[in-house]
Structures are given as structure tokens and as C-alpha cells.
Design a protein around this motif. Structure first.
Motif, PDB file in Angstrom:
ATOM      1  N   LEU A 200       0.823  -1.206   0.000  1.00 41.41           N
ATOM      2  CA  LEU A 200       0.000   0.000   0.000  1.00 41.41           C
ATOM      3  C   LEU A 200       0.859   1.259   0.000  1.00 41.41           C
ATOM      4  CD1 LEU A 200      -2.846  -0.958   2.515  1.00 41.41           C
ATOM      5  CD2 LEU A 200      -2.957  -0.899   0.027  1.00 41.41           C
ATOM      6  N   LEU A 201       2.009   1.194   0.656  1.00 46.91           N
ATOM      7  CA  LEU A 201       2.906   2.345   0.723  1.00 46.91           C
ATOM      8  C   LEU A 201       3.918   2.342  -0.420  1.00 46.91           C
ATOM      9  CD1 LEU A 201       3.625   2.488   4.563  1.00 46.91           C
ATOM     10  CD2 LEU A 201       2.029   3.883   3.254  1.00 46.91           C
ATOM     11  N   GLN A 202       4.481   1.182  -0.726  1.00 42.19           N
ATOM     12  CA  GLN A 202       5.547   1.117  -1.715  1.00 42.19           C
ATOM     13  C   GLN A 202       5.072   1.425  -3.132  1.00 42.19           C
ATOM     14  OE1 GLN A 202       7.251  -2.804  -1.232  1.00 42.19           O
ATOM     15  NE2 GLN A 202       8.631  -2.124   0.409  1.00 42.19           N
ATOM     16  N   HIS A 203       3.822   1.088  -3.440  1.00 40.30           N
ATOM     17  CA  HIS A 203       3.332   1.224  -4.811  1.00 40.30           C
ATOM     18  C   HIS A 203       2.279   2.325  -4.968  1.00 40.30           C
ATOM     19  CE1 HIS A 203       5.504  -2.393  -5.983  1.00 40.30           C
ATOM     20  NE2 HIS A 203       4.995  -3.010  -4.926  1.00 40.30           N
ATOM     21  N   GLN A 204       2.191   3.213  -3.982  1.00 37.47           N
ATOM     22  CA  GLN A 204       1.239   4.321  -4.055  1.00 37.47           C
ATOM     23  C   GLN A 204      -0.169   3.813  -4.382  1.00 37.47           C
ATOM     24  OE1 GLN A 204       1.741   7.843  -3.504  1.00 37.47           O
ATOM     25  NE2 GLN A 204       3.425   6.812  -2.439  1.00 37.47           N
ATOM     26  N   VAL A 205      -0.594   2.774  -3.663  1.00 38.51           N
ATOM     27  CA  VAL A 205      -1.912   2.177  -3.893  1.00 38.51           C
ATOM     28  C   VAL A 205      -2.991   3.132  -3.406  1.00 38.51           C
ATOM     29  CG1 VAL A 205      -3.436   0.264  -3.281  1.00 38.51           C
ATOM     30  CG2 VAL A 205      -1.013  -0.164  -3.757  1.00 38.51           C
ATOM     31  N   LYS A 206      -4.006   3.360  -4.244  1.00 39.00           N
ATOM     32  CA  LYS A 206      -5.098   4.263  -3.908  1.00 39.00           C
ATOM     33  C   LYS A 206      -6.442   3.553  -3.778  1.00 39.00           C
ATOM     34  CE  LYS A 206      -2.507   7.890  -3.848  1.00 39.00           C
ATOM     35  NZ  LYS A 206      -2.678   9.021  -4.779  1.00 39.00           N
ATOM     36  N   LEU A 207      -6.465   2.237  -4.025  1.00 41.75           N
ATOM     37  CA  LEU A 207      -7.717   1.481  -3.917  1.00 41.75           C
ATOM     38  C   LEU A 207      -7.397   0.010  -3.691  1.00 41.75           C
ATOM     39  CD1 LEU A 207     -10.853   1.258  -4.211  1.00 41.75           C
ATOM     40  CD2 LEU A 207     -10.480   0.937  -6.661  1.00 41.75           C
TER      41      LEU A 207
END
Length: 372
Positions: A200-207
Motif C-alpha cells: 500500500l505504501l511502496q506502490h502508491q496504492v489508492k484502492l
């Protein structure tokens, strides 16, 4: 605040010394006793005790806030209270902007009603650049039943956002932002949750989308009480993911039949319209959300997708910011589209019912009728 030291309360020094001498050092210890107990313990008059308790209560009590102050605070911190617009105008208006960040939103309904179609569209919306109204981020899509279709995803993108998807390489870039995981069991899903938290943090997950949660536990145990236990940890962890990452988390849920004579423990109950093959009798049962009451309490927004008299509806069945509303919709090459933006307000049993007309029965391994 309850553990705040008595010496920091601004009380008169003489009574502070008496509290200290009696080994009462925190506000919690004072407020845990009645005024008469304090009178006896401190050997002081009622007026002095009442005055000291009132002062301590005022110091440790959180300040009152008006609705206007709360609204202004929310505006100032919109990055912590944002929304993912669904591009369904009536639904977005009802939800005050779309699907909220930081909480669980559930899509519940029978098989083939459009839950996965909705999830595909939401995946695109989260990955769109910000200047096109998206979140400009990556998506983790947990595809439990192998219903995710890259071809359908691109079709929805081409039809809904032609100005973006007709740009050279854009369709490939957008599809590359959606990471699809396919756990084969609940234990495999459990093992991947901690990795998801890092991603969630490493890949800039938004959903984050889990399609579907019910399918993860299908077949591992019988429905009902025993099934709630293995899900307890998952419910808490997924909620913490939403709160920790401040992103919308979408979870789909199936529906199942429940014998009408059984004790009704769950909400979203309705008389099933499923008929026997010879069309001679109706099943005397309810349709209920498959994961039960514990799961229902965990979700903040519950959207019910159902079919009545050949028409599909999406219902805002649970929301802290909207009355219960129903919007007719259809599924086209664009994905889910509302037929009108004027939702019909629901009352009584309409709010909690799930209807399923024209859907085929799906049997689980135990022969129980289940709609996915």
C-alpha cells in the motif's frame, strides 16, 4: 486526560496536598469515587469536594464542538476525508462525493448482478490521472473467483474515457497500474495480507478491492456461527488497512438463502423469489448477506445490487451520510450506468430486503442454494 496528574489540575494547593497525602494522584482516581466517599477519605466538607470534582471534570472533559466546527475541520483535512467518485452522479451526490477513504464499502448482491463490473470501473477511476478526476495511483485487486477480465477492463476504459485510452501507450499504462492477486484459499489470502500492507505504501496504492470475501471462506466450514470465528481477525485487519492507508477499500459479498422458519439473525432479509424447476412451489426462505451480522457491523457503506421485475437497482442500504435510496441501473459497454439520478427513498422493509428475480441457482458443495 483521565490519567492526568492532580498536581497539574490547577486546584488550590491545600486540597492538592490532601489528595497526595491520601495517595490519590490522578483524575481517574478522583472521578472513580463518589463525592461522599471522597468526603470520608479526605476529611473535608461537601462543598470543597464538589468544587474539586467539578474543576477536575472540566479539565479532563474533551471540549464541546459544534457541527460547524467539525465541518470546517473536515474541509481543512480533506486529504484524510476524501472520496473516490463513482461517476454515477446520483450515487455520488447521495454519498457526499463518492466512496469514502479510510472505511470499508461493501457491494452485496446475487451472481451476475454487476458487482464485478462495478469493481472494474472503480479500478479504472482510481488509476486515472488526477487531471481527469482520478486518484492517479495503483490498485490492488484480489480476484478470488477469477472473474477479473483485462479485456473487459480495457473495453470499459475505451468507451468511458476515450480521450485517455486512445493516447498511445495509455491503455497499457493504465492496465499496468492494477495489480491482480488470486489467492486460492483463505490461508493463502491470510499470508498475503501483511505483504499487501507493505505494498500500500511502496506502490502508491489508492484502492483495494476484494472480490469476493465470501468466496474466500466458501467450503471451509458451514455457514453460520462457526464461520464467523475465522473471519474475526480478517475483519479487524482489513479495517485497519483502510484506516492506516486512508484509501477506499471495496469488498464484495454474496447472498445466500435462509430457511424462513429459522431464527432471523441477519439483516437484508427478503422472501426469495426463486422457484423450483417445475415452477410448482416457491422456496419459503430469505436472502441474506452471506457473511452474517459480524461482517455487517464492520462495513461503513453497504450498497445492495438487486433485480426486481426485470430491473436492476443499486441501493444505499447503509450509510452514515445518506438516507436509504435506490437507483435503477443497467450494464452497458461503459460499465454500470444509472438510468436516472433521482434516487427513490426507501422505507420499512424495502431498506433491508434483497430481491433476486431471474437469477439462476448456484449450489455449494453441501447442496445449499447460494447466489454469488
Amino acid at each position: 486526560m483521565a490519567n492526568k496528574d492532580i498536581n497539574q489540575m490547577g486546584l488550590p494547593k491545600w486540597i492538592t496536598n490532601i489528595f497526595t497525602a491520601r495517595n490519590i494522584t490522578t483524575a481517574k482516581e478522583v472521578l472513580s469515587l463518589t463525592e461522599f466517599q471522597l468526603m470520608e477519605l479526605l476529611d473535608v466538607g461537601l462543598a470543597d469536594v464538589t468544587s474539586a470534582v467539578a474543576h477536575i471534570s472540566e479539565v479532563v472533559c474533551p471540549p464541546c464542538q459544534t457541527a460547524l466546527l467539525l465541518m470546517e475541520h473536515r474541509v481543512r483535512n480533506e486529504n484524510l476525508a476524501g472520496h473516490l467518485p463513482t461517476r454515477l452522479k446520483g450515487l455520488d451526490e447521495a454519498l457526499c462525493g463518492g466512496l469514502p477513504f479510510g472505511v470499508l464499502t461493501e457491494l452485496v448482491g446475487p451472481a451476475g448482478i454487476g458487482k464485478t463490473q462495478f469493481c472494474l470501473k472503480l479500478s479504472l477511476l482510481a488509476s486515472l490521472p488526477e487531471n481527469y478526476g482520478g486518484l492517479d495511483g495503483s490498485v490492488i485487486y484480489i480476484d478470488v473467483e477469477s472473474k477479473f477480465s483485462s479485456k473487459r477492463l480495457i473495453e470499459i476504459g475505451m468507451k468511458s474515457f476515450p480521450e485517455i485510452f486512445h493516447m498511445k501507450g495509455m491503455a497499457k499504462e493504465m492496465a499496468g497500474r492494477i495489480l491482480v492477486l488470486r489467492p486460492s484459499s483463505l490461508s493463502e489470502f491470510t499470508e498475503s495480507l501483511h505483504e499487501i500492507k507493505v505494498s500500500l505504501l511502496q506502490h502508491q496504492v489508492k484502492l483495494l478491492i476484494i472480490d469476493s470475501m465470501a468466496a474466500l471462506v466458501l467450503g471451509e466450514s458451514d455457514y453460520g456461527g462457526p464461520r464467523q470465528h475465522p473471519l474475526g481477525w480478517h475483519v479487524s485487519f482489513i479495517k485497519s488497512l483502510a484506516e492506516f492507508s486512508r484509501i477506499p477499500v471495496i469488498v464484495t459479498n454474496q447472498v445466500r438463502s435462509q430457511i424462513r422458519d429459522a431464527v432471523c439473525k441477519y439483516s437484508f432479509q427478503a422472501q426469495s423469489c426463486a422457484e423450483t424447476k417445475d415452477d410448482t412451489a416457491r422456496y419459503d426462505s430469505h436472502l441474506v448477506a452471506a457473511l452474517g451480522i459480524n461482517w455487517a457491523h464492520a462495513v461503513t457503506i453497504r450498497l445492495v445490487l438487486e433485480a426486481t421485475s426485470g430491473q436492476r437497482y443499486i441501493k444505499v442500504a447503509k450509510s452514515p451520510m445518506s438516507p436509504p435510496l435506490a437507483f435503477p441501473f443497467c450494464i452497458t459497454s461503459l460499465g454500470i450506468s444509472l438510468l436516472n439520478d433521482d434516487g427513490v427513498e426507501l422505507t420499512g422493509l424495502e431498506i433491508s430486503t434483497i430481491t433476486c428475480q431471474g437469477q439462476n441457482d448456484v449450489l455449494n458443495i453441501d447442496g445449499e442454494r447460494l447466489w454469488g
